[in-house]
Design an enzyme around this catalytic site. Sequence first.
Site, short mmCIF file in Angstrom:
data_model
loop_
_atom_site.label_atom_id
_atom_site.label_comp_id
_atom_site.label_asym_id
_atom_site.label_seq_id
_atom_site.Cartn_x
_atom_site.Cartn_y
_atom_site.Cartn_z
N MET A 109 -0.98 4.45 -0.85
CA MET A 109 -1.39 3.59 -1.51
C MET A 109 -0.54 1.46 -1.71
O MET A 109 0.27 1.91 -2.63
CB MET A 109 -2.06 4.30 -2.35
CG MET A 109 -3.60 3.04 -3.40
SD MET A 109 -4.14 3.11 -4.41
CE MET A 109 -3.25 3.22 -6.09
N ASP B 206 -2.42 -2.42 -3.32
CA ASP B 206 -2.85 -3.59 -2.93
C ASP B 206 -4.26 -2.88 -3.52
O ASP B 206 -4.58 -2.58 -2.99
CB ASP B 206 -3.26 -4.63 -2.89
CG ASP B 206 -1.79 -5.46 -2.33
OD1 ASP B 206 -1.20 -4.46 -2.91
OD2 ASP B 206 -1.79 -6.20 -1.20
N GLN C 33 -5.64 -1.17 -0.51
CA GLN C 33 -4.47 -0.66 0.78
C GLN C 33 -4.40 0.03 1.05
O GLN C 33 -3.50 1.14 -0.16
CB GLN C 33 -3.66 -2.02 0.38
CG GLN C 33 -3.89 -3.17 0.88
CD GLN C 33 -4.07 -3.54 2.18
OE1 GLN C 33 -3.24 -3.47 3.02
NE2 GLN C 33 -5.99 -3.50 2.68
N SER D 6 -4.84 -7.18 2.88
CA SER D 6 -6.09 -7.39 1.55
C SER D 6 -7.36 -8.26 1.31
O SER D 6 -7.56 -9.42 2.28
CB SER D 6 -5.11 -7.57 0.33
OG SER D 6 -4.47 -6.59 0.08
N TRP E 276 7.18 -3.40 -4.16
CA TRP E 276 7.98 -3.39 -2.69
C TRP E 276 9.76 -2.31 -2.98
O TRP E 276 9.73 -2.20 -1.91
CB TRP E 276 7.30 -4.61 -1.89
CG TRP E 276 5.74 -4.29 -1.94
CD1 TRP E 276 5.28 -5.29 -2.44
CD2 TRP E 276 5.29 -3.61 -1.08
NE1 TRP E 276 4.40 -5.08 -1.77
CE2 TRP E 276 4.07 -4.21 -0.54
CE3 TRP E 276 6.09 -1.92 0.30
CZ2 TRP E 276 3.09 -3.34 -0.42
CZ3 TRP E 276 4.43 -1.40 0.48
CH2 TRP E 276 3.20 -2.54 0.71
C1 FRU Z 1 0.64 -7.69 -1.21
C2 FRU Z 1 0.57 -7.45 0.54
C3 FRU Z 1 -0.35 -8.56 0.51
C4 FRU Z 1 -0.35 -7.62 1.62
C5 FRU Z 1 -0.77 -6.06 1.50
C6 FRU Z 1 -0.74 -5.80 3.01
O1 FRU Z 1 1.06 -6.19 -1.74
O2 FRU Z 1 1.95 -7.66 0.87
O3 FRU Z 1 -0.11 -9.33 1.22
O4 FRU Z 1 -2.75 -8.29 2.09
O5 FRU Z 1 0.18 -5.86 0.70
O6 FRU Z 1 -0.88 -3.85 3.53
#
Ligand code: FRU
Length: 504
Positions: free
Chosen positions: A20, A22, A39, A81, A291
């Site tokens: 998982m 965002d 996500q 997202s 990240w």
């Molecule tokens: C941020 C991001 C967003 C993108 C998503 C992809 O963490 O990089 O910009 O939409 O994650 O999973």
Amino acid sequence: GNYSGGLRPQVHYSPPQGFMNDPNGMFVDANGTYHLYYQYNPTGLGAGNQHWGHATSNDLYHWENQQIALFPPEENVFVFSGSAVVDVNNTSGFFPNQTNGVVAFFTLARYYPTAAGPQTQNIAYSLDGGYTFELYDGNPVVDSTSTQFRDPKVIWYEDHWVAVIAYSQEFAVGIFTSPDLKDWTFASNFSYHGLLGTQYECPNLVKLPVRDSDGAVTGEAYVMTVSVQPGAPLGGSITEYFPGDFNGTHFIPYDSATRLTDFAKDNYAAQYFYGVPDGEDAISIGWASNWQYTQQVPTGNLEGWRSAMTAPRANYLQKAARIGKTMINKLIDPAPVLDERLEATTFGNSSLTLDFSHIASNALYIEANVTSLNTTLITGDATLNLTFSSPSSGEALRSGFFFGGDNPFWIDRGLVRGFDNIFFTDKFSAANVPHTDSETGLASWRMQALFDRSICEWFADGGVQAATVLFYPTQPLTTVSLAARALPPGATVSVAVWALKSAW
Ligand code: FRU
């Protein structure tokens, strides 16, 4: 999902299995049900194959997993997202016979075999209150050829819809307007503000009450949040925010300062619920990770899941002496998950140690209120320390506050040993001055901690400072101690420790 693993948070949301990131699409419906999408890679333990997972809650602590809400529409096109709104007045025309229609906004990210393709903004609508969605046949609603244009967040402003969307590598948040959620017009850019890092992601624009020091609402203002990644000062991912004015098309920050929502490393891409009544505090939840190491944390190999969300926070603005309007991150009352109170006591310069190995959740909520501080007698030695430890492995998660000197509030996860990664930095600190009562001249300071197996959140002075910290012990931490030292005469420390009950 199996939520029994020794590292699984018991009062924080984490996905049934898989990876998982965002929070997405957060809204509260007319029945008071909070919807959290996220996500989601349901088939892997790393980022990719993005879907929107879905969970619902009535109290923001007990979450029920729902069916996946959005699937990749084509091979190599992923659902990135975005956000959701309730279209009560059917501005979109999707909902002639109902007031609970939901429209979701998301980025579709196309990948070619060797390169990233365009990122476009798309919508889907739900006739059943947010559980299942149909893709709109007029997509994309905001087209682009950019490979870095994403994360639409939609709000309502007086008489029209507003979307903020990141032009990630141009360090701009585009502001768009629409009457009907389908036709969007570019209005302005908010660009090159604050920390740039290497990308802007997941912007939010949210209206917040402004409160005075007694908590009374004295006005309202907007906050723009921008998540920056990579390139945070502590490494990787972090979220910054800008208090300011919004007139429906343009956002003007009050000053040029950079302010962060969290002083540790594990709170990114927070989103603010759509549908919280006007005038009330906003409610936010962030992704409790970074990240730099999220795809390596040991919960993947050990327990088959990666990442939790932060606990819910109430957000408002408060004017702080010298530093201007500050966004408060106040922990939403964890009453729904409080179990037995293990301790309630008041002392001066003393300490308290509790063994909580019998608490099945291995989760605690702790409050410490330090009052009657004579600031003229405070020395640099005056401290309050909070430590969680494992008697069997000797591991410890430490924190504390220095009442004198530079007033650092600090956290150290370096004595917890279950995860070794160069970017999994040990120590975090923030300056946080005890506040003085103008009538008595005495100061007070308050700490709260929500400890939950492999995630702990700290709040100083009701959310003036907040920190979200992951830690991965090899043995559960089952002892907690609080110790006050060298406080000035007359100071009192009131401590309460609750066991938490698992929400799963
Ligand atoms: C941020 C991001 C967003 C993108 C998503 C992809 O963490 O990089 O910009 O939409 O994650 O999973």
